[in-house]
Design an enzyme around this catalytic site. Structure first.
Site, mmCIF file in Angstrom:
data_model
loop_
_atom_site.group_PDB
_atom_site.id
_atom_site.type_symbol
_atom_site.label_atom_id
_atom_site.label_comp_id
_atom_site.label_asym_id
_atom_site.label_seq_id
_atom_site.Cartn_x
_atom_site.Cartn_y
_atom_site.Cartn_z
ATOM 1 N N SER A 64 0.795 -1.236 0.000
ATOM 2 C CA SER A 64 0.000 0.000 0.000
ATOM 3 C C SER A 64 0.824 1.281 0.000
ATOM 4 C CB SER A 64 -0.938 0.018 1.199
ATOM 5 O OG SER A 64 -2.009 -0.854 0.958
ATOM 6 N N LYS A 67 0.423 3.437 -2.906
ATOM 7 C CA LYS A 67 -0.759 4.309 -3.044
ATOM 8 C C LYS A 67 -0.407 5.789 -2.947
ATOM 9 C CE LYS A 67 -3.639 0.540 -1.352
ATOM 10 N NZ LYS A 67 -4.387 -0.054 -0.235
HETATM 11 N N1 GLN Z 1 -2.314 -5.262 -2.038
HETATM 12 C C1 GLN Z 1 -2.812 -5.194 -0.694
HETATM 13 C C2 GLN Z 1 -4.318 -5.391 -0.676
HETATM 14 O O1 GLN Z 1 -4.982 -4.904 -1.521
HETATM 15 C C3 GLN Z 1 -2.459 -3.861 -0.089
HETATM 16 C C4 GLN Z 1 -2.989 -3.690 1.312
HETATM 17 C C5 GLN Z 1 -2.049 -2.993 2.229
HETATM 18 O O2 GLN Z 1 -0.850 -2.909 2.013
HETATM 19 N N2 GLN Z 1 -2.587 -2.538 3.324
HETATM 20 O O3 GLN Z 1 -4.852 -6.055 0.177
#
Ligand code: GLN
Length: 309
Positions: A64, A67
């Protein structure tokens, strides 16, 4: 400098000794294979000095943390129109929660929970083939880190693609409200792959430098975003970067930060440093346990919290 060097080394030594390591994420099967005892930290100060300790040269799945960078790219393309598809308020729920989506008619709370990041990915994808959009995201990471060797861990992406039923539910649900413009499988494919980008603490700290310096990457001299945009991305990192643990992270660390279930955290000390830590064990909210502990120690000893002291 000696001071920062010593502090970073001390912290890495202490983290190596700790036995409270949290739980490695296993809902993406490939992530469960990671060594729970790994710990890395890299700090790049305003002058470009790199101070690192532990496993700071070992690539890990940024998950994440990607993001932050997809939000940056999407804002560059869509500008404020992006906020029609995604909000910017903390969610107070888990990263993969679906409950708020119904109340809020398919508009995710913020770009850092899964639903919000999927909407952001969809915006980047519009007008492109999935392969092109993914290439653009990867090249952006390479450009920010000034390192063309950064790659996607295909095994991690495939593992999540096979098991990402919750994310598929979120995407389909948003699609039903018309929030996603592209075919769900395309958007999810790009999303899973950008989450699977593998980077070291040193590469990640380098990629975050523009956020510590009002949009300018001092290493390359490029103005990545306008200062005001850097300020706003930092604000969203502070309020939403750790899901339902964002309040606790602000309370303990006092920096804008973004976590990922691979165990990494990128934290920004505005004007001072870009910091990446990695410890795969997670707390109940899905944030790196020792990563947060290490950042708390660092900001305390350096006086780096944005709230003073
Ligand atoms: N790829 C992971 C998901 O979609 C990312 C989630 C995370 O890092 N919190 O579950």
């Amino acid at each position: 400098m000696a001071n920062l060097d010593e502090i970073v080394q001390d912290i890495a030594d202490e983290m190596r000794r700790r036995t409270d390591r949290g739980e490695v994420a296993s809902y993406i099967p490939e992530l469960a294979r990671v060594d729970p005892n790994a710990f890395g930290i890299a700090v790049i100060d305003a002058d470009g000095n790199v101070v690192a300790a532990g496993d700071s040269d070992t690539p890990f799945s940024i998950q994440s943390i990607s993001k932050v960078f997809t939000l940056t790219l999407a804002l560059g393309k869509a500008g404020d129109r992006l906020w029609r598809k995604v909000g910017r308020e903390p969610s107070g729920s888990a990263f993969n929660s679906i409950v708020q989506l119904e109340h809020e008619r398919g508009i995710p709370r913020n770009p850092f929970i899964n639903a919000g990041a999927i909407a952001v990915t969809d915006s980047i994808l519009s007008g492109h083939q999935p392969r092109e959009a993914l290439g653009e995201i990867l090249r952006f990471m390479q450009f920010l880190s000034d390192d063309p060797t950064i790659t996607i861990d295909r095994a991690v992406a495939a593992s999540e693609q096979r098991t990402g039923f919750r994310n598929a539910a979120l995407a389909n649900y948003m699609k039903s409200f018309g929030v996603l413009d592209n075919p769900v499988e395309y958007t999810l494919g790009v999303y899973f792959h950008h989450c699977a980008i593998a980077m070291t603490c040193k590469q990640l700290a380098a990629a975050g430098r523009f956020l510590a310096h009002s949009g300018l990457n001092p290493a390359t001299g490029s103005l990545v975003v306008h200062p005001e945009r850097a300020k706003r991305i930092n604000a969203i990192m502070l309020t939403c970067g750790h899901y339902d643990g964002s309040g606790e992270f602000a309370y303990r660390v006092g920096l804008p930060g973004k976590s990922g279930v691979g165990g990494g955290i990128l934290a920004i000390a505005p004007g001072k440093a870009s910091i990446a830590v990695w410890s795969p064990g997670l707390d109940a909210a899905g944030n790196s346990h020792l990563g947060r502990v290490a950042l708390e120690a660092l900001t305390k000893r350096m006086g780096w919290s944005i709230f003073g002291v």
